[in-house]
Design a protein around this motif. Sequence first.
Motif, PDB file in Angstrom:
ATOM      1  N   TYR A  35      73.192  54.858  46.106  1.00 57.31           N
ATOM      2  CA  TYR A  35      71.874  55.288  46.524  1.00 57.31           C
ATOM      3  C   TYR A  35      71.123  55.832  45.303  1.00 57.31           C
ATOM      4  O   TYR A  35      71.718  56.337  44.352  1.00 57.31           O
ATOM      5  CB  TYR A  35      71.966  56.421  47.560  1.00 57.31           C
ATOM      6  N   GLN A  37      67.891  58.570  44.579  1.00 62.52           N
ATOM      7  CA  GLN A  37      67.085  59.594  45.225  1.00 62.52           C
ATOM      8  C   GLN A  37      66.021  60.117  44.267  1.00 62.52           C
ATOM      9  O   GLN A  37      66.318  60.470  43.130  1.00 62.52           O
ATOM     10  CB  GLN A  37      67.988  60.749  45.693  1.00 62.52           C
ATOM     11  N   GLY A  40      62.677  65.569  46.097  1.00 59.16           N
ATOM     12  CA  GLY A  40      62.003  65.902  47.339  1.00 59.16           C
ATOM     13  C   GLY A  40      62.064  64.825  48.407  1.00 59.16           C
ATOM     14  O   GLY A  40      61.380  64.939  49.432  1.00 59.16           O
ATOM     15  N   GLU A  41      62.869  63.790  48.191  1.00 60.72           N
ATOM     16  CA  GLU A  41      62.979  62.714  49.166  1.00 60.72           C
ATOM     17  C   GLU A  41      64.437  62.464  49.515  1.00 60.72           C
ATOM     18  O   GLU A  41      65.347  62.939  48.844  1.00 60.72           O
ATOM     19  CB  GLU A  41      62.349  61.429  48.623  1.00 60.72           C
ATOM     20  N   GLY A  42      64.654  61.691  50.581  1.00 59.80           N
ATOM     21  CA  GLY A  42      66.010  61.327  50.931  1.00 59.80           C
ATOM     22  C   GLY A  42      66.511  60.179  50.069  1.00 59.80           C
ATOM     23  O   GLY A  42      65.720  59.404  49.525  1.00 59.80           O
ATOM     24  N   PRO A  43      67.829  60.037  49.921  1.00 60.44           N
ATOM     25  CA  PRO A  43      68.385  58.917  49.162  1.00 60.44           C
ATOM     26  C   PRO A  43      68.040  57.574  49.813  1.00 60.44           C
ATOM     27  O   PRO A  43      67.934  57.482  51.034  1.00 60.44           O
ATOM     28  CB  PRO A  43      69.895  59.168  49.214  1.00 60.44           C
ATOM     29  N   LEU A  45      69.258  53.545  50.018  1.00 60.36           N
ATOM     30  CA  LEU A  45      70.386  52.659  49.768  1.00 60.36           C
ATOM     31  C   LEU A  45      70.000  51.527  48.814  1.00 60.36           C
ATOM     32  O   LEU A  45      68.985  50.849  49.011  1.00 60.36           O
ATOM     33  CB  LEU A  45      70.877  52.065  51.091  1.00 60.36           C
ATOM     34  N   LEU A  86      68.154  60.400  40.757  1.00 58.25           N
ATOM     35  CA  LEU A  86      69.530  60.835  40.994  1.00 58.25           C
ATOM     36  C   LEU A  86      70.276  59.684  41.651  1.00 58.25           C
ATOM     37  O   LEU A  86      69.865  59.209  42.708  1.00 58.25           O
ATOM     38  CB  LEU A  86      69.552  62.067  41.893  1.00 58.25           C
ATOM     39  N   LEU A  88      73.599  58.292  43.448  1.00 53.75           N
ATOM     40  CA  LEU A  88      74.719  58.786  44.240  1.00 53.75           C
ATOM     41  C   LEU A  88      75.575  57.622  44.710  1.00 53.75           C
ATOM     42  O   LEU A  88      75.056  56.649  45.253  1.00 53.75           O
ATOM     43  CB  LEU A  88      74.218  59.550  45.457  1.00 53.75           C
ATOM     44  N   PHE A 103      80.048  61.507  49.758  1.00 50.95           N
ATOM     45  CA  PHE A 103      79.148  61.275  48.643  1.00 50.95           C
ATOM     46  C   PHE A 103      79.729  61.815  47.344  1.00 50.95           C
ATOM     47  O   PHE A 103      80.449  62.821  47.330  1.00 50.95           O
ATOM     48  CB  PHE A 103      77.792  61.930  48.906  1.00 50.95           C
ATOM     49  N   GLY A 106      76.963  62.873  41.959  1.00 47.63           N
ATOM     50  CA  GLY A 106      75.630  62.512  41.492  1.00 47.63           C
ATOM     51  C   GLY A 106      75.505  62.388  39.985  1.00 47.63           C
ATOM     52  O   GLY A 106      76.174  63.103  39.222  1.00 47.63           O
ATOM     53  N   ARG A 108      72.305  62.373  37.274  1.00 41.16           N
ATOM     54  CA  ARG A 108      70.865  62.531  37.072  1.00 41.16           C
ATOM     55  C   ARG A 108      70.462  61.717  35.849  1.00 41.16           C
ATOM     56  O   ARG A 108      70.852  62.016  34.734  1.00 41.16           O
ATOM     57  CB  ARG A 108      70.518  64.003  36.851  1.00 41.16           C
TER      58      ARG A 108
END
Lengths: 113, 112
Positions: A35, A37, A40-43, A45, A86, A88, A103, A106, A108
């Motif tokens: 994923y 990301q 401020g947002e969701g991951p 796919l 990021l 994941l 998960f 991560g 970055r």
Amino acid sequence: TQLLEQSPQFLSIQEGENLTVYCNSSSVFSSLQWYRQEPGEGPVLLVTVVTGGEVKKLKRLTFQFGDARKDSSLHITAAQPGDTGLYLCAGAGSNFGNEKLTFGTGTRLTIIP
Amino acid sequence: SQTIHQWPATLVQPVGSPLSLECTVEGTSNPNLYWYRQAAGRGLQLLFYSVGIGQISSEVPQNLSASRPQDRQFILSSKKLLLSDSGFYLCAWSVQGASGYTFGSGTRLTVV
């Protein structure tokens, strides 16, 4: 407990360079996902790999699942600023019907223009 | 098409106050639903998951609870928030039998 360790934790490179991110575990997974990301947002796919040794390409991104289904790598060719985020990895349990994902820690990634 | 809604986007709550975060999914039936918490810029910790109405599994002992009153509704709650409950909360759904997750946009919770 299934654990996924990602390396490096942080990576900052110049635009146009290549990079590889690793995802390692001592556990076997039925499938592994990557994923990306944004802050401020969701991951979101990117890819799912299922078969040991499987390689999938998504434009400049190449994903590989280890032969033993315990590890995976993400290789980016000619990185661009839009690749910043990021990353994941996530592994699905080896038990049938167990869709829970574990998960990774991560990575970055920052691409410098 | 399937969509997932999560709200609110940002929340600041005092210590000891209650919490209710809601997540709804549209365009699918009988999804698996998940609540995750994410520490700053790091991996995700699974808090709760549900494979059906009223079926909740808790992954870690904590000050939070979850409920699934309807097939496509998943609620994360707390009776009394702690400072350590601060974080980025993510709801996700997946199709049963498949492992790809679709995440909501997250809720940034700050307990003060």
